[in-house]
Design an enzyme around this catalytic site. Structure first.
Site, mmCIF file in Angstrom:
data_model
loop_
_atom_site.group_PDB
_atom_site.id
_atom_site.type_symbol
_atom_site.label_atom_id
_atom_site.label_comp_id
_atom_site.label_asym_id
_atom_site.label_seq_id
_atom_site.Cartn_x
_atom_site.Cartn_y
_atom_site.Cartn_z
ATOM 1 N N THR A 71 -10.726 -2.358 -8.268
ATOM 2 C CA THR A 71 -9.419 -2.309 -7.626
ATOM 3 C C THR A 71 -8.992 -3.757 -7.418
ATOM 4 O OG1 THR A 71 -10.544 -2.199 -5.496
ATOM 5 C CG2 THR A 71 -9.733 -0.128 -6.388
ATOM 6 N N ARG B 114 -2.242 -2.855 -4.227
ATOM 7 C CA ARG B 114 -3.077 -1.700 -4.575
ATOM 8 C C ARG B 114 -2.925 -1.455 -6.070
ATOM 9 N NH1 ARG B 114 -4.564 0.737 0.423
ATOM 10 N NH2 ARG B 114 -5.931 2.069 -0.788
ATOM 11 N N LYS C 5 -8.960 -5.147 -2.500
ATOM 12 C CA LYS C 5 -10.001 -5.269 -1.471
ATOM 13 C C LYS C 5 -10.278 -6.762 -1.245
ATOM 14 C CE LYS C 5 -11.978 -0.690 -2.284
ATOM 15 N NZ LYS C 5 -11.644 -0.145 -3.599
HETATM 16 N N1 DSN Z 1 -11.827 3.965 -0.182
HETATM 17 C C1 DSN Z 1 -12.577 2.816 -0.629
HETATM 18 C C2 DSN Z 1 -13.506 2.307 0.392
HETATM 19 O O1 DSN Z 1 -13.153 2.378 1.567
HETATM 20 O O2 DSN Z 1 -14.574 1.822 0.086
HETATM 21 C C3 DSN Z 1 -13.281 3.066 -1.889
HETATM 22 O O3 DSN Z 1 -12.401 3.535 -2.844
#
Ligand code: DSN
Length: 413
Positions: A224, A233, A227
């Site tokens: 992704t 996103r 993060k």
């Molecule tokens: N939802 C993400 C997380 O919190 O790790 C993973 O896709």
């Protein structure tokens, strides 16, 4: 923009304003969350959302692509340069479609993979039965050792030799240690499998040199972009040149229609930011902060899975504190500290009422917090977990949290 939204739709505008205040006033410890920069958000909120662009640069189905092609080419180049990849596909809508596209590129329905089990820190899309990945493909799943919380490489090897998977998948959502990509690659080679690494959680650490890169070992790397990488996103797939055709076809037309061009542009911006020295320092600070937070929590008697952390997150088994994960997460949120309840490996409680919480440092590090703030945070967590029902204590800490947040404003607002 904000005033247009207020004029058109005050109901949504008010909720966005409230969420803005929430994101500013609390300590956000969910390890998959972060603060995107203003530049990233400007690109995300741009007029690029108006354009359809099925296909790839230079080979689209609709006209009017001169600017979109240029943007997508820049994003691809930046992704390749940043991670040292031979090819990048920047179109996946997010990590889940990136993973599924990779499976469809490398396997046929009914084929099998070896991947990490969700309750041990893996991801739903790594073949968990209720997902599309587990419906179309068979997954034999490895976990961590009960003795030390580390990935059981003997089990990975045994499953690989027994089932001869097409792919071995590594990468996790709740694993606090460095992943030994070379060891995975060796096993994959032994059984003739491809190695896929889902580096979604650690992409920013990899970009900043704070975690070893999977690129020298993996056939395909998915991630992704929102993060630790701190973009919008979205998703990316990086792969070797010889897999380019299969991967690109699997993203479009197999999995997706038109790419989200506003997201592609924002990914390009985030990749430019991630190539700076400032971002390198940020990535290392995430890990330094996590280590400080982890060791102070352990001084307070918290049971961290694997005895600490090497990356941005820690997984805490609260069994010895006599409190369930959800109760703890709710009590912490009352005090302005937001994390998520999480299963721990070999959890004796159920997945909807797990024994642990998962916390991480990417978002608070984006605010510029360092060692002193981590120590204060660990002490607050300890106080709340000792007295989860003490409303006065929660309100006092909440006020202290708000003051700290004011001193370290969130970027992007
Ligand atoms: N939802 C993400 C997380 O919190 O790790 C993973 O896709």
């Amino acid at each position: 923009m904000q005033s247009s939204l207020w004029n058109e739709d005050p109901e949504i505008a008010e909720l966005i304003d409230k969420e803005t205040a929430r994101q500013q006033d609390v300590l956000r410890l969910i390890p998959s969350e972060n603060y995107a920069s203003k530049a990233v958000m400007e690109a995300t909120g741009s007029i690029l959302t108006n354009k359809y662009s099925e296909g790839y640069a230079g080979k689209r189905y609709y006209n009017g692509q001169e600017n979109i092609d240029a943007i997508e080419r820049i994003a691809i180049k930046r992704a390749k340069d940043l991670f040292g990849a031979e090819h990048a596909n920047v179109q996946p809508y997010s990590g889940s479609p990136a993973n599924l596209a990779t499976y469809f590129a490398l396997m046929k329905p009914g084929d099998c993979m070896v991947s990490m089990a969700l309750p041990h820190g893996g991801h739903l899309t790594h073949g968990w039965p209720i997902t599309a990945s587990g419906t179309f493909f068979k997954s034999y799943q490895y976990g961590v050792r009960e003795s030390d919380g580390r990935i059981d490489m003997d089990q990975v090897e045994q499953l690989a030799k027994e089932h001869h998977p097409k792919i071995i998948v590594c990468g996790a959502s709740a694993y606090p240690r460095i992943i030994d990509f070379a060891a995975f690659k060796q096993i994959a080679d032994e059984v003739g499998a491809k190695l896929m690494v889902d580096m979604a959680h650690i992409a920013g650490l990899v970009a900043g040199g704070a975690h070893p890169s999977p690129l020298p070992y993996a056939d395909v790397v998915t991630t992704t972009t929102h993060k630790t990488l701190r973009g919008p996103r979205g998703g990316l797939i990086l792969c070797r040149k010889d897999l380019k055709k299969d991967i690109d076809r699997a993203v479009f037309p197999c999995m997706q229609g038109g790419p989200h061009n506003h997201t592609t542009a924002a990914i390009a911006v985030a990749l430019k930011e991630a190539a700076t020295d400032e971002f390198k320092a940020y990535a290392h600070q995430i890990v330094d902060n996590a280590k400080v937070l982890a060791s102070r929590l352990m001084e307070h008697g918290f049971n961290l899975i694997s005895g600490g952390t090497d990356n941005h997150l820690m997984l805490i088994d609260l069994t010895n504190k006599d409190i369930a994960g959800k109760v703890a997460a709710t009590a912490l949120e009352r005090a302005g500290i937001v994390c998520n309840a999480n299963s721990v490996p070999f959890d004796k409680r159920g997945p909807f009422d797990p024994s642990g919480i998962r916390i991480g440092t990417p978002a608070i590090t984006s605010r510029g917090m360092g060692k002193d703030e981590m120590l204060r945070l660990a002490d607050w967590i300890d106080q709340i977990i000792q007295k989860p029902e003490d409303e006065a204590l929660a309100q006092k800490i909440r006020a202290d949290v708000k003051a700290l947040c004011t001193a370290f404003p969130a970027p992007g607002f």
